[in-house]
Design an enzyme around this catalytic site. Structure first.
Site, PDB file in Angstrom:
ATOM      1  N   PHE A 129       0.865  -1.174   0.000  1.00 54.25           N
ATOM      2  CA  PHE A 129       0.000   0.000   0.000  1.00 54.25           C
ATOM      3  C   PHE A 129       0.904   1.227   0.000  1.00 54.25           C
ATOM      4  O   PHE A 129       1.740   1.384   0.878  1.00 54.25           O
ATOM      5  CB  PHE A 129      -0.917   0.038   1.229  1.00 54.25           C
ATOM      6  CG  PHE A 129      -1.845   1.228   1.202  1.00 54.25           C
ATOM      7  CD1 PHE A 129      -3.004   1.204   0.432  1.00 54.25           C
ATOM      8  CD2 PHE A 129      -1.535   2.380   1.904  1.00 54.25           C
ATOM      9  CE1 PHE A 129      -3.846   2.313   0.369  1.00 54.25           C
ATOM     10  CE2 PHE A 129      -2.381   3.487   1.851  1.00 54.25           C
ATOM     11  CZ  PHE A 129      -3.539   3.447   1.093  1.00 54.25           C
ATOM     12  N   ASP A 214       9.278   2.645   1.595  1.00 56.24           N
ATOM     13  CA  ASP A 214       8.098   3.371   2.058  1.00 56.24           C
ATOM     14  C   ASP A 214       7.982   3.108   3.553  1.00 56.24           C
ATOM     15  O   ASP A 214       7.535   2.043   3.970  1.00 56.24           O
ATOM     16  CB  ASP A 214       6.861   2.875   1.304  1.00 56.24           C
ATOM     17  CG  ASP A 214       5.585   3.570   1.765  1.00 56.24           C
ATOM     18  OD1 ASP A 214       5.612   4.204   2.841  1.00 56.24           O
ATOM     19  OD2 ASP A 214       4.567   3.456   1.066  1.00 56.24           O
ATOM     20  N   LYS A 243       2.720   9.660   8.324  1.00 59.42           N
ATOM     21  CA  LYS A 243       1.960   9.273   9.513  1.00 59.42           C
ATOM     22  C   LYS A 243       2.487   9.846  10.848  1.00 59.42           C
ATOM     23  O   LYS A 243       2.052  10.904  11.253  1.00 59.42           O
ATOM     24  CB  LYS A 243       1.800   7.754   9.561  1.00 59.42           C
ATOM     25  CG  LYS A 243       0.934   7.247   8.387  1.00 59.42           C
ATOM     26  CD  LYS A 243       0.267   5.920   8.644  1.00 59.42           C
ATOM     27  CE  LYS A 243      -0.901   5.683   7.705  1.00 59.42           C
ATOM     28  NZ  LYS A 243      -0.562   5.114   6.400  1.00 59.42           N
TER      29      LYS A 243
HETATM   30  C1  LIG Z   1      -0.769   5.292   5.006  1.00 61.43           C
HETATM   31  C2  LIG Z   1       0.277   4.876   4.064  1.00 61.43           C
HETATM   32  C3  LIG Z   1       0.500   5.592   2.873  1.00 61.43           C
HETATM   33  C4  LIG Z   1      -0.372   6.729   2.422  1.00 61.43           C
HETATM   34  O1  LIG Z   1      -0.307   7.824   3.286  1.00 61.43           O
HETATM   35  P1  LIG Z   1      -1.419   8.986   3.161  1.00 61.43           P
HETATM   36  O2  LIG Z   1      -0.963   9.991   4.178  1.00 61.43           O
HETATM   37  O3  LIG Z   1      -2.733   8.371   3.474  1.00 61.43           O
HETATM   38  O4  LIG Z   1      -1.368   9.496   1.786  1.00 61.43           O
HETATM   39  C5  LIG Z   1       1.552   5.184   2.069  1.00 61.43           C
HETATM   40  N1  LIG Z   1       2.331   4.150   2.415  1.00 61.43           N
HETATM   41  C6  LIG Z   1       2.154   3.450   3.549  1.00 61.43           C
HETATM   42  C7  LIG Z   1       3.075   2.332   3.883  1.00 61.43           C
HETATM   43  C8  LIG Z   1       1.110   3.787   4.401  1.00 61.43           C
HETATM   44  O5  LIG Z   1       0.909   3.077   5.516  1.00 61.43           O
END
Ligand SMILES: *Cc1c(COP(=O)(O)O)cnc(C)c1O
Length: 398
Positions: A129, A214, A243
């Site tokens: 994700f 990520d 986050k």
């Molecule tokens: C939440 C998340 C995203 C997206 O972040 P947003 O602030 O919702 O755009 C991308 N990568 C990972 C691993 C995430 O947990």
């Protein structure tokens, strides 16, 4: 009455008025123990005095000037992040998806600047994700997020995690980078083994690929290191974080080595809000706490305690909890019952937890939780499991 909001979220019928530490107080006065932390965002819990002070002090001085001007608070936060990581440079955005967009553009531009614009493809892992923008849904590769939104952004190839042959086959002359989460969050707390991360690093070096991590969910102390990849002893070329980094204030960052960022010259990328003084003041305040002596040690200790107690719970309720996964305070319960039923039952026991893919329930408490909070959460999880366990229900009926 019907809501005036676009119905893209399946919301629980519950709202909150205030919070303090790991606790949230609902509109009806009920207290909830928050082991979701707004999806790993409230890293320091709710209404942390140091963050409140930093935000209110900055709010009385200056909110926004745009990136047409220098922003000293941003210079400072960038310097601190660079000093604490593999990176040489930082780009501030407002969310995880935007941080990933910057990472994706940077990887493509790196090869273009090196005379290889044909190298633009990025390999990602199944179950990933990376956000909800057009490029990041293509990177994540999940049909449920992609379908109906027109042509998929081109240039992403997906392979199962830890499948050497599939990865080798996916890498071609057009491949620019490999983009992975060290622990898949939304995907269901799937940990990429340290050995595998080291192998991926070596492969990227061999093939001239950039390694993008990520760390939007895993970063900022969540696993007991500042960033999760540190556990494996390797470093990425580009990394996104978001986050937890603003402790609840919208903030994302793309960090990179100077080499990986070589294509990102003046005018190549930008955002109006990114890195504004308000966000930078809060980001610096979050780092004050996370980088303080003993903080990450606290995360490791409470994470281990929670994991041990969860393992004991699994042993008692194997017909509810199949396995415990994750690292530090990023833990998951692989459920034998429906994970959404589990989340709803936990909410009824006044404990907030979050569903994830692969029928997993995520525990992402604020990093400041105490041992008493851990015990309290486990008691509520026990109530939850007992209420869902077919065997326990049978015993109770006899
Ligand atoms: C939440 C998340 C995203 C997206 O972040 P947003 O602030 O919702 O755009 C991308 N990568 C990972 C691993 C995430 O947990």
């Amino acid at each position: 009455m019907t809501s005036a909001l676009l119905p893209t979220y399946a919301r629980a019928p519950l709202s909150f008025e205030r919070g303090e530490g790991a606790w949230l107080v609902a509109s009806d006065g009920e207290r909830y123990l928050d082991f979701g932390a707004g999806i790993a965002v409230n890293a320091l819990g709710h209404a942390h005095p140091h963050l409140v002070a930093a935000l209110t002090e900055q709010a009385g001085k200056l909110w926004h000037t745009s990136n047409l001007f220098e922003i000293p608070e941003g210079e400072r936060l960038g310097r601190r992040l660079v000093d604490a990581t593999f990176a040489d440079v930082a780009f501030f955005a407002n969310s995880g998806a935007e941080a990933n967009e910057a990472a994706i553009k940077m990887a493509r531009k790196y090869h273009a600047a090196g005379g290889h614009p044909e190298r633009y493809r990025i390999v990602t892992f199944e179950g990933a994700f990376h956000g909800r923008t057009l490029a990041t849904i293509a990177a994540g590769g999940q049909a449920k997020y992609i379908e109906g939104f027109g042509p998929k952004v081109e240039g992403f190839d997906q392979v199962p995690p830890c499948d050497v042959a599939a990865l080798e086959a996916a890498i071609g002359p057009e491949t620019a980078a490999l983009m992975i989460e060290p622990i898949q969050g939304e995907g269901g707390l799937r940990v990429i083994p340290h050995e595998e991360l080291r192998r991926l690093r070596a492969l990227c070096d061999e093939r001239g690929l950039l390694l993008i991590m990520d760390e939007v969910q895993t970063g900022v102390g969540r696993t007991g290191k500042l960033f999760a990849h540190e556990w494996s002893g390797i470093a990425p070329d580009i990394m996104s974080a978001a986050k937890g980094i603003g402790g609840g204030f919208p903030l994302g960052v793309c960090l990179a080595t100077r080499e990986a960022a070589r294509g990102m010259t003046a005018g190549t990328h930008g955002t109006t809000f990114g890195g504004n003084p308000l966000a930078m003041a809060v980001g610096n305040a979050v780092l004050d706490v996370v980088l303080a002596d003993g903080f990450l040690e606290h995360v490791r200790r409470t994470g281990l305690l929670l994991k041990q107690k969860l393992a004991a719970l699994r042993d008692r309720f194997p017909d509810v909890i199949e396995a415990v996964r994750g690292e530090g305070l990023m833990l998951g319960l692989k459920c034998a019952v429906s994970n959404t039923a589990f989340v709803a039952a936990a909410r009824a026991a006044r404990l907030l937890v979050i569903p994830a893919g692969d029928n997993v329930v995520r525990l992402l408490p604020p990093l400041i939780i105490t041992e008493a909070d851990v015990s309290e959460a486990v008691e509520r999880l026990e109530t939850t499991a007992a209420g869902l366990s077919p065997a326990a229900l049978r015993r109770a009926a006899e």
